[in-house]
Design an enzyme around this catalytic site. Structure first.
Site, mmCIF file in Angstrom:
data_model
loop_
_atom_site.group_PDB
_atom_site.id
_atom_site.type_symbol
_atom_site.label_atom_id
_atom_site.label_comp_id
_atom_site.label_asym_id
_atom_site.label_seq_id
_atom_site.Cartn_x
_atom_site.Cartn_y
_atom_site.Cartn_z
ATOM 1 N N GLY A 194 0.872 -1.070 -0.078
ATOM 2 C CA GLY A 194 -0.081 -0.134 -0.048
ATOM 3 C C GLY A 194 0.936 1.264 0.010
ATOM 4 O O GLY A 194 1.962 1.102 -0.583
ATOM 5 N N CYS A 226 3.255 5.483 -2.684
ATOM 6 C CA CYS A 226 3.741 5.282 -3.938
ATOM 7 C C CYS A 226 3.575 4.048 -4.849
ATOM 8 O O CYS A 226 3.294 4.259 -5.990
ATOM 9 C CB CYS A 226 5.421 5.197 -3.672
ATOM 10 S SG CYS A 226 5.851 6.675 -2.964
HETATM 11 N N1 LIG Z 1 6.307 9.463 0.331
HETATM 12 C C1 LIG Z 1 7.217 8.549 -0.236
HETATM 13 O O1 LIG Z 1 7.415 7.652 0.415
HETATM 14 C C2 LIG Z 1 7.927 8.923 -1.319
HETATM 15 C C3 LIG Z 1 8.949 8.304 -1.577
HETATM 16 C C4 LIG Z 1 9.614 8.669 -3.091
HETATM 17 C C5 LIG Z 1 8.999 9.500 -3.953
HETATM 18 N N2 LIG Z 1 7.993 10.082 -3.563
HETATM 19 C C6 LIG Z 1 7.297 10.930 -4.389
HETATM 20 O O2 LIG Z 1 7.583 12.180 -3.910
HETATM 21 C C7 LIG Z 1 6.332 13.011 -4.358
HETATM 22 C C8 LIG Z 1 5.960 13.809 -2.993
HETATM 23 O O3 LIG Z 1 5.417 12.671 -2.288
HETATM 24 P P1 LIG Z 1 5.048 13.161 -0.640
HETATM 25 O O4 LIG Z 1 4.619 11.795 -0.209
HETATM 26 O O5 LIG Z 1 6.100 13.843 -0.164
HETATM 27 O O6 LIG Z 1 3.846 14.110 -0.929
HETATM 28 P P2 LIG Z 1 3.090 14.734 0.392
HETATM 29 O O7 LIG Z 1 1.639 14.746 -0.183
HETATM 30 O O8 LIG Z 1 3.342 14.286 1.733
HETATM 31 O O9 LIG Z 1 3.478 16.379 0.092
HETATM 32 C C9 LIG Z 1 3.343 16.958 -0.916
HETATM 33 C C10 LIG Z 1 3.386 18.444 -0.291
HETATM 34 O O10 LIG Z 1 3.578 19.308 -1.426
HETATM 35 C C11 LIG Z 1 2.520 20.639 -1.107
HETATM 36 N N3 LIG Z 1 2.659 21.491 -2.277
HETATM 37 C C12 LIG Z 1 1.565 21.151 -3.226
HETATM 38 N N4 LIG Z 1 1.507 21.840 -4.107
HETATM 39 C C13 LIG Z 1 2.453 22.858 -3.953
HETATM 40 C C14 LIG Z 1 2.870 24.258 -4.315
HETATM 41 N N5 LIG Z 1 2.521 24.847 -5.499
HETATM 42 N N6 LIG Z 1 3.657 25.030 -3.629
HETATM 43 C C15 LIG Z 1 4.204 24.396 -2.387
HETATM 44 N N7 LIG Z 1 3.851 23.365 -1.718
HETATM 45 C C16 LIG Z 1 2.864 22.708 -2.592
HETATM 46 C C17 LIG Z 1 1.367 20.047 -0.125
HETATM 47 O O11 LIG Z 1 0.776 20.936 0.582
HETATM 48 C C18 LIG Z 1 2.133 19.093 0.385
HETATM 49 O O12 LIG Z 1 2.285 19.312 1.712
HETATM 50 C C19 LIG Z 1 5.570 12.219 -5.009
HETATM 51 O O13 LIG Z 1 5.792 12.585 -6.141
HETATM 52 C C20 LIG Z 1 5.845 11.039 -4.591
HETATM 53 O O14 LIG Z 1 5.327 10.141 -5.598
HETATM 54 C C21 LIG Z 1 7.280 9.695 -2.289
#
Ligand SMILES: NC(=O)c1ccc[n+]([C@@H]2O[C@H](COP(=O)([O-])OP(=O)(O)OC[C@H]3O[C@@H](n4cnc5c(N)ncnc54)[C@H](O)[C@@H]3O)[C@@H](O)[C@H]2O)c1
Length: 459
Positions: free
Chosen positions: A285, A288
């Site tokens: 789950g 990602c």
């Molecule tokens: N969570 C993981 O384990 C993980 C690991 C590797 C890659 N990723 C990738 O990294 C990316 C981010 O994932 P996440 O889990 O950190 O997401 P998240 O949802 O935890 O965080 C994203 C943040 O971006 C902010 N945001 C959105 N638009 C914005 C803007 N225009 N200006 C400022 N802030 C803005 C949101 O308010 C939110 O706090 C995704 O593409 C994800 O696939 C995630």
């Protein structure tokens, strides 16, 4: 200030952006984390982390002299040398990754860039292939609208992230590799400079995140932006496939009386296979794997190139939830009106992230069959209350009150504290002591000796 220190802004302070920003500030860079969520920024300014990650608040406080937070990216990017985009890329209904937030961030960043300066804009979010070109185009357009055509130099690079929630800071400080996708030497140079303390491990580890013993220096994989974007999808699809593979084998093990944990050990010792991601259970789950496998499938459809293995991994994963419900149904001779206690809500231990959690899927399936659900999680109950007020479930303050008079327990998230539970005390307080161990956390012999009808996955 050290000559190697970079002034940078991270746009998006979620799991990835915050971890990256906090760690890079700890390593000596000057970082501003910008997030459009004002509550998140207010919390961060008070030194509090909006997410549950080991070491986060400690490293935030150690890095505080070089770490700032802001709500509006355009106001803070002007003086930076490097801007990193780490906003979310959720799933569209079609399964494709939604680049809306990445593009919005690119526009906002371009709105704050200053004439006469050059910047490296790094896409860290997991994005559809070709997003680097798209981001460059959006930035160029915004600059042209501001009358700054040719007056600001922006180089776009890709730098996918491989951290795992629950061990995010550990993975950031001690990665197995760093991948950068660049099409010019300047971007490669600044990214090498950014990650030098990690690549050379020249920093003193934070007290709660010691350097792993026998850790070797991580390679820097330098490639083109398109290949870097694909590496991220391929990595997640492969890991999802590994879990789905062992889950498929687990189903067969149940039919023939084999123990999947023994089978996983037996095959995992082959270095070509490796032991990790071979734990049978309720399936994957999180934020990602589900969205990235769907995005790969959608990519295949768009390009006329079927993704048969990825599609099968998704199907096996969905089946895994349903199988668990069916097995409970068999053990209890129907779940309608039964009291079922679910241990664990987050999609994995060490995080309060509930996105696409197997536990929530299972809870929904059981609610559809009119079971009465009690739940417990060491850290994610507050999140669940806030994000899923629709769920008709009873939150319990501890596993023992959850078990009191229940018809079955389901272990859905393998939090280490659950391993230490007194199984005899739990089973003695239940109406029918059935234990569905959805993560194969417990020793079946011990669970049976403690009075449980034990149901594992694949054993
Ligand atoms: N969570 C993981 O384990 C993980 C690991 C590797 C890659 N990723 C990738 O990294 C990316 C981010 O994932 P996440 O889990 O950190 O997401 P998240 O949802 O935890 O965080 C994203 C943040 O971006 C902010 N945001 C959105 N638009 C914005 C803007 N225009 N200006 C400022 N802030 C803005 C949101 O308010 C939110 O706090 C995704 O593409 C994800 O696939 C995630």
């Amino acid at each position: 200030m050290s000559p190697d220190s970079i002034h940078m802004v991270v746009v998006g302070a979620g799991y990835v952006g915050l971890t990256t920003g906090v760690c890079l500030a700890y390593l000596g860079h000057h970082v501003t984390c910008a997030d459009k969520d004002p509550e998140k920024i207010a919390l961060l300014k008070r030194g509090k982390s909006p997410i549950h990650e080991q070491g986060m608040e400690e490293v935030m406080s150690l890095a505080a002299p070089r770490l700032a937070f802001a709500e509006r990216a355009p106001e803070v990017v002007g003086d930076a040398d490097l801007v990193l985009i780490a906003v979310g890329t959720p799933c569209k209904p079609s399964g494709q990754a939604d680049n809306r937030y990445v593009e919005e961030a690119a526009r906002e960043i371009a709105a704050g860039l200053q004439p006469g300066r050059s910047y490296t804009l790094v896409v860290k979010s997991t994005v559809p292939i070709g997003t680097n070109r798209r981001v460059a185009h959006v930035v160029e357009q915004t600059l042209a609208d501001r009358g700054l055509n040719g007056k600001v130099k922006v180089r776009v690079a890709s730098n996918p992230e491989f951290l795992s929630e629950g061990t995010a800071l550990q993975n950031m400080l001690y990665p197995d590799r760093i991948v950068i996708g660049v099409d010019n030497p300047e971007s490669a140079d600044i990214l090498r400079q950014l990650y030098r303390p990690i690549l050379e491990q020249t920093f003193d580890p934070p007290p709660s995140l010691p350097r792993p013993t026998a850790y070797s220096l991580p390679p820097l994989v330098t490639t083109d932006p398109i290949s870097a974007e694909m590496i991220k999808y391929a990595a997640n699809a492969f890991l999802s496939m590994k879990i789905s593979f062992i889950n498929e084998i687990a189903g067969l093990c149940e039919k023939v009386g084999a123990d999947v944990t023994e089978v996983a050990r037996g095959i995992g010792l082959d270095p070509r296979i490796g032991p990790r991601f071979l734990q049978a259970g309720l399936g994957w789950g999180g934020s990602c794997f589900p969205k990235d496998t769907k995005a790969l499938h959608a990519m295949g459809e768009e390009l006329g190139e079927p993704t048969l293995l990825v599609d099968a991994s998704i199907a096996v994963n969905q089946h895994q939830r349903q199988r668990a419900v069916d097995r409970l149904q068999d053990a209890l001779k129907g779940v309608r009106g039964r009291v079922i206690g679910v241990l664990g809500l987050s999609f994995k231990p060490g995080t309060d992230d509930l996105r696409e959690s197997a536990s929530l899927d299972l809870i929904r399936l059981l609610l559809e069959r009119e079971a009465h659900l009690r739940v417990h999680d060491p850290v994610a109950m507050e999140q669940a209350r806030t994000l899923h007020p629709d769920l008709d479930i009873e939150y319990c303050s501890d596993p023992y009150s959850l078990a009191q008079g229940a018809d079955a327990l389901v272990l859905a998230t393998e939090w280490p504290e659950y391993r230490r539970l007194d199984l005899g005390r739990l089973s003695a307080s239940m109406r029918t002591p059935v234990l569905l161990d959805g993560r194969n956390l417990f020793d079946p012999t011990a669970a049976r000796a403690a009075g449980f009808t034990y149901i594992g996955v694949g054993r």
